[in-house]
Design a protein around this motif. Sequence first.
Motif, PDB file in Angstrom:
ATOM      1  N   ASN A  23     -18.298  55.998 -66.920  1.00 16.34           N
ATOM      2  CA  ASN A  23     -17.219  56.947 -66.651  1.00 16.34           C
ATOM      3  C   ASN A  23     -17.132  57.357 -65.184  1.00 16.34           C
ATOM      4  O   ASN A  23     -16.147  57.966 -64.773  1.00 16.34           O
ATOM      5  N   GLN A  24     -18.157  57.035 -64.400  1.00 14.76           N
ATOM      6  CA  GLN A  24     -18.136  57.412 -62.984  1.00 14.76           C
ATOM      7  C   GLN A  24     -17.044  56.619 -62.248  1.00 14.76           C
ATOM      8  O   GLN A  24     -16.823  55.440 -62.514  1.00 14.76           O
ATOM      9  N   PRO A  25     -16.368  57.250 -61.309  1.00 17.64           N
ATOM     10  CA  PRO A  25     -15.319  56.560 -60.553  1.00 17.64           C
ATOM     11  C   PRO A  25     -15.900  55.567 -59.545  1.00 17.64           C
ATOM     12  O   PRO A  25     -17.101  55.585 -59.230  1.00 17.64           O
ATOM     13  N   ALA A  26     -15.022  54.742 -59.014  1.00 18.33           N
ATOM     14  CA  ALA A  26     -15.450  53.665 -58.115  1.00 18.33           C
ATOM     15  C   ALA A  26     -15.958  54.179 -56.778  1.00 18.33           C
ATOM     16  O   ALA A  26     -16.701  53.476 -56.095  1.00 18.33           O
ATOM     17  N   ASN A  27     -15.563  55.382 -56.383  1.00 20.01           N
ATOM     18  CA  ASN A  27     -16.095  55.929 -55.127  1.00 20.01           C
ATOM     19  C   ASN A  27     -17.504  56.475 -55.309  1.00 20.01           C
ATOM     20  O   ASN A  27     -18.169  56.820 -54.331  1.00 20.01           O
ATOM     21  N   VAL A  28     -17.992  56.536 -56.545  1.00 19.25           N
ATOM     22  CA  VAL A  28     -19.356  56.981 -56.824  1.00 19.25           C
ATOM     23  C   VAL A  28     -20.249  55.801 -57.169  1.00 19.25           C
ATOM     24  O   VAL A  28     -21.360  55.673 -56.646  1.00 19.25           O
ATOM     25  N   VAL A  29     -19.793  54.929 -58.062  1.00 19.47           N
ATOM     26  CA  VAL A  29     -20.593  53.765 -58.459  1.00 19.47           C
ATOM     27  C   VAL A  29     -20.029  52.514 -57.787  1.00 19.47           C
ATOM     28  O   VAL A  29     -18.955  52.021 -58.146  1.00 19.47           O
ATOM     29  N   ALA A  86     -17.506  35.334 -53.036  1.00 18.22           N
ATOM     30  CA  ALA A  86     -16.057  35.231 -52.846  1.00 18.22           C
ATOM     31  C   ALA A  86     -15.344  36.455 -53.395  1.00 18.22           C
ATOM     32  O   ALA A  86     -14.482  37.044 -52.733  1.00 18.22           O
ATOM     33  N   VAL A  87     -15.691  36.859 -54.602  1.00 21.12           N
ATOM     34  CA  VAL A  87     -15.024  38.009 -55.214  1.00 21.12           C
ATOM     35  C   VAL A  87     -15.260  39.270 -54.395  1.00 21.12           C
ATOM     36  O   VAL A  87     -14.365  40.099 -54.238  1.00 21.12           O
ATOM     37  N   GLY A  88     -16.464  39.433 -53.848  1.00 17.55           N
ATOM     38  CA  GLY A  88     -16.794  40.641 -53.103  1.00 17.55           C
ATOM     39  C   GLY A  88     -16.387  40.635 -51.653  1.00 17.55           C
ATOM     40  O   GLY A  88     -16.557  41.656 -50.969  1.00 17.55           O
ATOM     41  N   LYS A  89     -15.846  39.538 -51.150  1.00 18.29           N
ATOM     42  CA  LYS A  89     -15.573  39.414 -49.708  1.00 18.29           C
ATOM     43  C   LYS A  89     -14.590  40.442 -49.179  1.00 18.29           C
ATOM     44  O   LYS A  89     -14.672  40.875 -48.032  1.00 18.29           O
ATOM     45  N   GLY A  90     -13.623  40.830 -49.990  1.00 12.52           N
ATOM     46  CA  GLY A  90     -12.578  41.718 -49.501  1.00 12.52           C
ATOM     47  C   GLY A  90     -12.973  43.178 -49.438  1.00 12.52           C
ATOM     48  O   GLY A  90     -12.204  44.004 -48.942  1.00 12.52           O
ATOM     49  N   SER A  91     -14.169  43.529 -49.913  1.00 15.23           N
ATOM     50  CA  SER A  91     -14.583  44.927 -49.991  1.00 15.23           C
ATOM     51  C   SER A  91     -15.607  45.270 -48.924  1.00 15.23           C
ATOM     52  O   SER A  91     -16.394  44.425 -48.496  1.00 15.23           O
ATOM     53  N   ASP A  92     -15.624  46.544 -48.542  1.00 15.07           N
ATOM     54  CA  ASP A  92     -16.677  47.045 -47.665  1.00 15.07           C
ATOM     55  C   ASP A  92     -17.964  47.339 -48.432  1.00 15.07           C
ATOM     56  O   ASP A  92     -18.980  47.675 -47.823  1.00 15.07           O
ATOM     57  N   ASN A  93     -17.915  47.234 -49.760  1.00 16.27           N
ATOM     58  CA  ASN A  93     -19.090  47.437 -50.608  1.00 16.27           C
ATOM     59  C   ASN A  93     -19.588  46.077 -51.075  1.00 16.27           C
ATOM     60  O   ASN A  93     -19.021  45.483 -51.985  1.00 16.27           O
ATOM     61  N   PRO A  94     -20.651  45.533 -50.465  1.00 12.89           N
ATOM     62  CA  PRO A  94     -21.078  44.168 -50.761  1.00 12.89           C
ATOM     63  C   PRO A  94     -21.571  44.009 -52.193  1.00 12.89           C
ATOM     64  O   PRO A  94     -22.027  44.968 -52.825  1.00 12.89           O
TER      65      PRO A  94
END
Length: 474
Positions: A162-168, A206-214
């Motif tokens: 249930n935690q939001p993406a800015n937390v988990v 590849a899936v994670g490349k676009g994010s600042d969260n590796p």
Amino acid sequence: MGAVLTVEELPQQGDRVVFVRKGEFSMPGVPPEEFDGAKLATLLWREAQGRTVYVGLGDGPVTADLLRKAAGTGVKLLRKLGGEEIHLDCTAYPEWAGVAVEGALLASYRFEDFRMPESRSKTMLRTLTAAVGKADSGKVRAEVERSVILAEAVNYVRQIGNQPANVVTPAVLAEKARELAAEWRLSCTILGPKELEEGGFGGILAVGKGSDNPPRLIVLEHRPTDAPPVVVVGKAVTFDSGGISIKPGEHMDEMKFDKMGGCAVLGILLAASRLRLPVPLVGVVASAENMPSARAYRPGDVIRSFGGKTIEVLNTDAEGRILLADAIGYAVERFAPRVLFDLATLTGACIVALGRNRAGVFSPDPLLRDRLWQLGEEAGDPVWPLPLGEEFGEAIRSDVALVKNVSGAREGGASVGAAFLQHWVGKIPWVHLDIAGPAWVNRELPYLEKGVTGCGVRLLIRYLLSLATQEPRS
């Protein structure tokens, strides 16, 4: 949550939940049209010694899941009234005292991390008592203890999910896995960006490349013996925007729930360790955040997954199968499983096919598939078989790689996703669970509030318990 007790007789004092068959309820001043024991109907009765909630069971067969729902219904009502010590009258159904306790504990969970103090629950469930009559108290107590562990594992999954993406983020999920391992005697391995690059995990990267969260690959091991393990693989996309193939804005907030396959794996490992199952078990969680940016992977890219198999990307929003390709390929090579399960919120097509109450179950082994089907009904974690076949494999045949990640057509999307994963499984016995429908709910259910359900935990622990009866104890 405090103590859970089993006793012979229902205590006379305190808040109580009493189960009533239709047509068997009679109380002066309560006409049948107000309450007659209809399925999951309720009547709240106040007396000097406490409140009693009567919950109807209807006039059909009384099943384990009906008792689970009835207990949840009664406990949810009493908790809203501030009940802290609740007694369940299971004297007529001692064989299902465990599932009644399970429903009660699931119903008592609330996700309140971000509510203001004045709107949070002022009380908590401190004691839950199950009255079981003259039944074999040792056997019933063991069932209740197991149900407590299962319910707490599901609620653990719900709390993370249930935690939001800015937390988990993937890194936070990996840290939670480390904490879990330290507390419950599990071994834990985390592969970060450097290790993923060195190991050839082209899909996860590849899936994670676009994010600042590796991204991360999380491995948890429960190893009571050296026998080949059961492996459970989970997709944990901590937020899925769709990437370059961006999703519509409507309901995109729900994509914080795209991590639920991986969160379920954590809950399964937690329950297995607490239950001291003699079955060797490995959990593999592939976690990334799928975001659009100048670095993001694109439609038309060709990815080399773990082990060298190539994937043509036609849609970056079909990212879960790309993550799972790496995780499954790694699990097969590293652990040589006796059987492999994967759990993923993989396709909207599965929701179209089955609705939101059931997960799709896919397996080339009909006996294994049907076993999961049966166990799902018992566990209150229902699944429904969907097909695998050559036609679905042909639909994702690529002109430039081994496979493309979508077929380009609307038909059979859930089966196409399963056929994609099958390329990485090889000859290992395998079950794919597409939990896109039941991973979270948008309305309150008898023993669930809105939000994450913990789908898959109770089902696969029941499967592991069935294996445990065949395992030699060390």
